[in-house]
Design an enzyme around this catalytic site. Structure first.
Site, mmCIF file in Angstrom:
data_model
loop_
_atom_site.group_PDB
_atom_site.id
_atom_site.type_symbol
_atom_site.label_atom_id
_atom_site.label_comp_id
_atom_site.label_asym_id
_atom_site.label_seq_id
_atom_site.Cartn_x
_atom_site.Cartn_y
_atom_site.Cartn_z
ATOM 1 N N TYR A 150 116.451 24.718 -41.022
ATOM 2 C CA TYR A 150 117.640 25.495 -40.679
ATOM 3 C C TYR A 150 117.860 26.603 -41.706
ATOM 4 O O TYR A 150 118.113 27.763 -41.369
ATOM 5 C CB TYR A 150 118.849 24.553 -40.655
ATOM 6 C CG TYR A 150 120.028 24.983 -39.820
ATOM 7 C CD1 TYR A 150 120.561 26.262 -39.887
ATOM 8 C CD2 TYR A 150 120.642 24.078 -38.967
ATOM 9 C CE1 TYR A 150 121.658 26.633 -39.122
ATOM 10 C CE2 TYR A 150 121.742 24.434 -38.192
ATOM 11 C CZ TYR A 150 122.243 25.713 -38.278
ATOM 12 O OH TYR A 150 123.328 26.072 -37.522
ATOM 13 N N GLY A 210 110.015 21.906 -39.111
ATOM 14 C CA GLY A 210 110.525 21.780 -37.755
ATOM 15 C C GLY A 210 111.640 20.750 -37.689
ATOM 16 O O GLY A 210 112.628 20.838 -38.405
ATOM 17 N N ALA A 261 112.240 20.571 -43.311
ATOM 18 C CA ALA A 261 112.468 20.057 -41.967
ATOM 19 C C ALA A 261 113.942 19.838 -41.714
ATOM 20 O O ALA A 261 114.720 19.650 -42.643
ATOM 21 C CB ALA A 261 111.705 18.742 -41.771
ATOM 22 N N SER A 262 114.304 19.875 -40.440
ATOM 23 C CA SER A 262 115.683 19.682 -40.007
ATOM 24 C C SER A 262 116.587 20.664 -40.751
ATOM 25 O O SER A 262 116.436 21.869 -40.594
ATOM 26 C CB SER A 262 116.115 18.227 -40.211
ATOM 27 O OG SER A 262 117.187 17.900 -39.369
ATOM 28 N N GLY A 263 117.517 20.181 -41.584
ATOM 29 C CA GLY A 263 118.373 21.110 -42.312
ATOM 30 C C GLY A 263 117.591 22.037 -43.221
ATOM 31 O O GLY A 263 117.991 23.178 -43.457
#
Length: 654
Positions: free
Chosen positions: A460, A477, A455-457
């Protein structure tokens, strides 16, 4: 042996780049189808900071990643997205017993095995599952449980004629649900060999029973701690503490669901409640479905049973949720009888750690000629390593990028798996790794395989791959940004501290002056910086997933999704574990479905001196753990933190 294998396949210069690699073999199923913080709280949250990212000009297009089994665009309807999942190979395990001359060859190899690989015939493989389970490979001296080594042991034991069955002791677990699904999958795969798996559950909660339900037999002692009460989320809020201390947070949230509620509010917001309720519904529904399927019961009956409050082990036996109530020694006596071991003889048992040293080669599980690299990325994301000299944990971007570049240069690697278990971290580091993964994916298939968190980074990094595979309950996500700065003026007054700043430049005190609130022009720049970071994250997510920005905006907003829901919204391509990711990689690399491949893990961890001393029974080791924790807590990362909210992370691990 693996060094010789690599030297035969690579030039001398190439083999040096893989000097610490671990080589595994994967059997394809014949039925498979085609910012520096001014104040840092080490509670259950981490914040993004306002220092802007460097500017990059990327001009990649998804079409450059074209291949024969390319799924349809991810901005299609939900039903289309689910159809795409079905188009990918499943990676299901098919047990093929050794017969004829292959069986005789395995017997010969066992005679030639190293002494530490010797296992007595009729042995019971004993595995203790408890506490945290890491997604990283561990050294032979480490105490930590390693998911890849646990799964490999199940795989080896299925083919090992010396192993009669598995005794699984399950104590309280703190790992996430995705790892539990991976373990359950390997338990069911092992049972295809016709061998038995017996579970002993002295402390039975939802996670422990979730694993046990996959086993052929389940036992618990008369005094077992049973607490099958359902699932709950605890969301702590710190605004009251901050107010009492005189600390005023200034937050900028980009994304409707990107949380900073634990700092800015005293209770849960409507958006947080919506996300947490949906996640909890998904996890609870999955638990009911999987347990009912494994135990041959109706889902509504299991839910009714749980709602009655199950604390008595006798009720578990009466209702058929466990096989019987026995102490561990009584189970061993039963197993001795089953395996034909005389009463005056000791039941041969091989420990998980010792069995981890057994090479697949000795069991006739040979390596394939086609090579697939796997790069594991677990933990918090940092751009550079510590300067303290203490070995740091987590994802160090500069080290992972070095591995990616080496893999890109080695033509013998037909595909690459990026295995991710991370809630995020430094946004600049995430962006740099995304760039390298995109470059790698332009030259060969790259599949992202998600564990508990991506998630997040963490997301990414994953979105740079050609395809993304997540477990049903992977938390992923969180495409959003929350930045924070604390005003400590009142707190300083309470403790008698004063700080004065002399500056030059209109915004020079933006990050330095924590003794006062932000001025209007500073707050405006603070918000603009956060907006830029979010736009960069969102736009690259849209590019990577072949979505319009508007479509990505709908599913971004800092919202956290389970892997199953992420598939329906185009953030993930398929639901499954590492085996499915490898199967998809084979398909994209045009490797025949029934051909064996060799998975090269980069790279095996080097044991530390404390780990070696610990293995010798020395208690000095706790010093190393303490030093690592102190080092991690006292090291401030420069730059923006792209991290999933800690409420989600902490509550779903427990």
């Amino acid at each position: 042996m693996w060094k010789n294998l690599l030297q035969r396949r690579f030039s001398l210069t190439r083999s040096r780049t893989l000097s610490h690699a671990v080589v595994h073999r994967f059997i394809s199923p014949p039925t498979a189808t085609a910012t520096t913080p001014l104040l840092q709280f080490r509670c259950c949250f981490l914040l993004t900071q306002s220092q802007p990212l460097a500017s990059f000009n990327f001009h990649f297009h998804y079409s450059s990643f074209s291949y024969s089994t390319q799924p349809q665009p991810q901005n299609a309807a939900v039903s289309s997205a689910l159809d795409d999942d079905a188009k990918f190979p499943t990676g299901d395990f098919q047990f093929e017993p050794l017969t004829g001359w292959k069986k005789q060859l395995v017997k010969l190899k066992m005679l030639l095995a190293f002494p530490w690989e010797r296992v007595q015939h009729g042995s019971l493989l004993s595995i203790k599952l408890r506490g945290r389970i890491t997604d990283q490979l561990q050294s032979r001296y480490s105490r930590a449980l390693s998911l890849p080594q646990i799964c490999e042991n199940f795989h080896k034991a299925a083919y090992d004629p010396r192993v009669a069955g598995i005794f699984l002791r399950i104590d309280p677990l703190t790992c996430g649900w995705a790892k539990l699904d991976e373990i359950r999958r390997h338990i069911f795969d092992f049972r295809k060999s016709g061998k038995f798996v017996v579970a002993f559950v002295p402390s039975c909660r939802e996670k422990e029973y979730y694993i046990a339900s996959a086993c052929e037999e389940i036992y618990a002692p008369p005094s077992a701690y049973v607490s099958l009460f359902g699932l709950a989320i605890q969301a702590p809020f710190f605004r009251g503490i901050l107010d009492n201390l005189g600390i005023e947070p200034h937050l900028v949230r980009i994304g409707k669901y990107k949380s900073g509620d634990n700092l800015s509010h005293r209770s849960m917001t409507e958006e947080s409640s919506e996300v947490l309720n949906q996640l909890l519904d998904n996890i609870y529904t999955n638990w009911l479905d999987k347990v009912s399927s494994a135990k041959g019961k109706k889902r509504e009956d299991i839910e009714k049973f749980i709602n009655e409050g199950v604390y008595d082990v006798d009720r578990l036996k009466e209702e058929g949720y466990i096989s019987d109530i026995f102490y561990e020694d009584e189970i061993m006596a039963k197993l001795k009888e089953r395996l034909g071991v005389k009463n005056n003889k000791k039941l041969p048992v091989v420990d998980y750690r010792k069995y981890s040293l057994v090479r697949k080669w000795t069991l006739g599980i040979s390596a394939g000629k086609d090579l697939i690299a796997i790069i594991r990325a677990s933990g918090s994301i940092r751009r550079v390593d510590n300067l303290s000299g203490v070995r740091s944990s987590g994802i160090i971007a500069e080290k992972l990028i070095e591995k990616i570049r080496k893999v890109r240069e080695i033509k013998q690697f037909k595909a690459v798996i990026i295995r991710i278990d991370s809630t995020g971290g430094d946004a600049l580091a995430s962006d740099l790794m995304w760039r390298e993964i995109r470059l790698l994916a332009a030259s060969k298939p790259v599949i992202a395989s998600m564990s508990d968190f991506a998630a997040s980074g963490g997301y990414y990094v994953a979105m740079g791959a050609r395809a993304i595979v997540a477990e049903s309950l992977t938390l992923t996500g969180s495409v959003g940004v929350v930045t924070a700065k604390f005003s400590l003026g009142k707190f300083y007054e309470k403790i008698g501290f004063n700080k004065e700043i002399i500056s030059r430049g209109r915004y020079a005190e933006l990050l330095a002056a924590e003794q006062r609130p932000l001025r209007p022009h500073e707050a405006e720049l603070f918000a603009k910086s956060a907006q830029r970071i979010y736009k960069q994250f969102r736009d690259k997510a849209a590019l990577s997933r072949s979505m319009t920005v508007e479509k990505m905006e709908d599913v971004a907003q800092g919202r956290i999704w389970t892997g199953k829901d992420a598939v329906s919204h185009g953030l993930v391509d398929a639901v499954g574990g590492l085996s499915r990711a490898i199967s998809i990689a084979k398909s994209m690399a045009n490797i025949p479905e029934d051909r064996q491949v060799t998975v090269v893990e980069l790279s095996r961890p080097t044991p530390s001196l404390p780990e070696i001393l610990r293995s010798l029974g020395t208690s000095i080791i706790d010093v190393d753990t303490t030093l690592n924790e102190v080092s991690q807590d006292s090291t401030f990362s420069n730059g923006v933190q792209a991290r999933m909210d800690g409420i989600i992370e902490s509550c779903f691990r427990n």
